[in-house]
Structures are given as structure tokens and as C-alpha cells.
Motif scaffolding. Structure first.
Motif, PDB file in Angstrom:
ATOM      1  N   SER A  49      -7.309   5.686  -3.855  1.00  0.00           N
ATOM      2  CA  SER A  49      -8.274   6.364  -3.008  1.00  0.00           C
ATOM      3  C   SER A  49      -7.685   7.672  -2.516  1.00  0.00           C
ATOM      4  N   MET A  50      -8.546   8.592  -2.180  1.00  0.00           N
ATOM      5  CA  MET A  50      -8.124   9.898  -1.702  1.00  0.00           C
ATOM      6  C   MET A  50      -8.825  10.210  -0.398  1.00  0.00           C
ATOM      7  N   ASP A  51      -8.063  10.713   0.533  1.00  0.00           N
ATOM      8  CA  ASP A  51      -8.580  11.165   1.809  1.00  0.00           C
ATOM      9  C   ASP A  51      -8.385  12.676   1.851  1.00  0.00           C
ATOM     10  N   ASN A  52      -9.461  13.410   1.618  1.00  0.00           N
ATOM     11  CA  ASN A  52      -9.354  14.859   1.547  1.00  0.00           C
ATOM     12  C   ASN A  52      -9.066  15.494   2.904  1.00  0.00           C
ATOM     13  N   VAL A  53      -9.519  14.851   3.954  1.00  0.00           N
ATOM     14  CA  VAL A  53      -9.277  15.390   5.285  1.00  0.00           C
ATOM     15  C   VAL A  53      -7.800  15.325   5.622  1.00  0.00           C
ATOM     16  N   ARG A  54      -7.193  14.217   5.318  1.00  0.00           N
ATOM     17  CA  ARG A  54      -5.781  14.028   5.625  1.00  0.00           C
ATOM     18  C   ARG A  54      -4.861  14.416   4.480  1.00  0.00           C
ATOM     19  N   ASN A  55      -5.447  14.832   3.363  1.00  0.00           N
ATOM     20  CA  ASN A  55      -4.671  15.240   2.199  1.00  0.00           C
ATOM     21  C   ASN A  55      -3.700  14.153   1.761  1.00  0.00           C
ATOM     22  N   THR A  56      -4.238  12.979   1.640  1.00  0.00           N
ATOM     23  CA  THR A  56      -3.430  11.855   1.210  1.00  0.00           C
ATOM     24  C   THR A  56      -4.113  11.110   0.068  1.00  0.00           C
ATOM     25  N   VAL A  57      -3.319  10.482  -0.724  1.00  0.00           N
ATOM     26  CA  VAL A  57      -3.808   9.570  -1.739  1.00  0.00           C
ATOM     27  C   VAL A  57      -3.069   8.259  -1.548  1.00  0.00           C
ATOM     28  N   SER A  58      -3.786   7.181  -1.691  1.00  0.00           N
ATOM     29  CA  SER A  58      -3.205   5.868  -1.470  1.00  0.00           C
ATOM     30  C   SER A  58      -3.414   4.992  -2.685  1.00  0.00           C
ATOM     31  N   LEU A  59      -2.550   4.028  -2.810  1.00  0.00           N
ATOM     32  CA  LEU A  59      -2.658   3.042  -3.867  1.00  0.00           C
ATOM     33  C   LEU A  59      -2.482   1.671  -3.240  1.00  0.00           C
ATOM     34  N   GLN A  60      -3.573   0.948  -3.154  1.00  0.00           N
ATOM     35  CA  GLN A  60      -3.525  -0.417  -2.670  1.00  0.00           C
ATOM     36  C   GLN A  60      -3.201  -1.326  -3.839  1.00  0.00           C
ATOM     37  N   MET A  61      -2.122  -2.052  -3.730  1.00  0.00           N
ATOM     38  CA  MET A  61      -1.651  -2.898  -4.809  1.00  0.00           C
ATOM     39  C   MET A  61      -1.686  -4.349  -4.350  1.00  0.00           C
ATOM     40  N   ASN A  62      -2.498  -5.125  -5.008  1.00  0.00           N
ATOM     41  CA  ASN A  62      -2.635  -6.533  -4.696  1.00  0.00           C
ATOM     42  C   ASN A  62      -2.198  -7.376  -5.885  1.00  0.00           C
ATOM     43  N   SER A  63      -1.964  -8.636  -5.607  1.00  0.00           N
ATOM     44  CA  SER A  63      -1.568  -9.581  -6.659  1.00  0.00           C
ATOM     45  C   SER A  63      -0.424  -9.030  -7.487  1.00  0.00           C
ATOM     46  N   LEU A  64       0.582  -8.561  -6.811  1.00  0.00           N
ATOM     47  CA  LEU A  64       1.687  -7.904  -7.488  1.00  0.00           C
ATOM     48  C   LEU A  64       2.475  -8.872  -8.357  1.00  0.00           C
ATOM     49  N   ARG A  99       0.844  -1.173   0.000  1.00  0.00           N
ATOM     50  CA  ARG A  99       0.000   0.000   0.000  1.00  0.00           C
ATOM     51  C   ARG A  99       0.887   1.232   0.000  1.00  0.00           C
ATOM     52  N   LEU A 100       0.800   1.999  -1.059  1.00  0.00           N
ATOM     53  CA  LEU A 100       1.537   3.242  -1.169  1.00  0.00           C
ATOM     54  C   LEU A 100       0.676   4.392  -0.684  1.00  0.00           C
ATOM     55  N   SER A 101       1.302   5.334  -0.041  1.00  0.00           N
ATOM     56  CA  SER A 101       0.606   6.524   0.413  1.00  0.00           C
ATOM     57  C   SER A 101       1.386   7.754  -0.006  1.00  0.00           C
ATOM     58  N   CYS A 102       0.669   8.808  -0.256  1.00  0.00           N
ATOM     59  CA  CYS A 102       1.273  10.078  -0.629  1.00  0.00           C
ATOM     60  C   CYS A 102       0.606  11.178   0.169  1.00  0.00           C
ATOM     61  N   LYS A 103       1.389  11.875   0.932  1.00  0.00           N
ATOM     62  CA  LYS A 103       0.899  12.962   1.760  1.00  0.00           C
ATOM     63  C   LYS A 103       1.210  14.298   1.099  1.00  0.00           C
TER      64      LYS A 103
END
Length: 117
Positions: free
Chosen positions: A70-85, A19-23
Motif C-alpha cells: 500500500s502507498m500513502d501519498n500524504v505521508r510519502n510511505t509505502v508499506s508491505l503487510q506480510m502475513n502467514s510468513l 509490516r514493513l514501511s518505507c519512508k
């Protein structure tokens, strides 16, 4: 100043998940769109997934059904859940943000994702 900081990259075996996150920091506005790109050595930087402030998502065909942005506007983050890599997912992953209020586009410095076979 607006900065994007990625986290969550690393080494994982094929079939695993990351799971990648970007703040986003330093911005008084929610980005109009955020995205994840990736670039393998000797290759161009390609769009992996994109999400707008309205919630519309786009995915590269190669990751559909496996990755979720996905984006979390409250926390100003975007995430990328990566499965079956897969090994072909190996690349440097870059976070991207379009903040129209600043008439600017921003890039993170990238985080390495390595999938071993």
C-alpha cells in the motif's frame, strides 16, 4: 537528497506477521511507482510487490494472498503487510522508488526479515 528508509524488519516465527514501511524523504514529488524487492544470500534480487501512483499492484506469485502493498501519498510511505510468513520469506527486503520527475530510481539500504521455523 531523496532517501528511502525502511523499517519494520526483524525476526518472527513462521506463520507470523510483519509490516514493513518505507519512508521517502527529500522528494517534492510522489513516486510514480514503489516496490519491495528481496534478496536472500546467494540469490538474485527479486520483485516482491509493486504499486504505482495510480494504485495498480503487482505481486510475486510466491506472496500472493499473503502480502499486501500500500502507498500513502500524504505521508510519502509505502508499506508491505506480510502475513502467514514462511521460512522461505527470509531475505533482506529493499524498498524501491521510481521518481520520474528526477529521472531517477532509488533504493533503500535494506532491512533484514528472518522467519524461523
Amino acid at each position: 537528497q531523496v532517501q528511502l528508509m525502511e523499517s519494520g524488519g526483524g525476526l518472527v516465527q513462521a506463520g507470523g506477521s510483519l509490516r514493513l514501511s518505507c519512508k521517502v524523504s527529500g522528494s517534492g514529488f510522489v513516486p510514480n511507482a514503489m516496490a519491495w524487492y528481496r534478496q536472500a544470500p546467494g540469490k538474485q534480487r527479486d520483485l516482491v510487490a509493486k504499486i504505482t501512483d495510480g494504485g495498480t499492484t503487482n505481486y510475486a506469485d510466491s506472496v500472493k494472498g499473503r502480502f499486501t502493498i500500500s502507498m500513502d501519498n500524504v505521508r510519502n510511505t509505502v508499506s508491505l503487510q506480510m502475513n502467514s510468513l514462511k521460512p522461505e520469506d527470509t531475505a533482506v527486503y529493499y524498498c524501491y522508488a521510481d521518481i520520474r520527475a528526477y529521472n531517477s530510481m532509488y533504493w533503500g539500504q535494506g532491512t533484514q526479515v528472518t522467519i524461523s521455523s
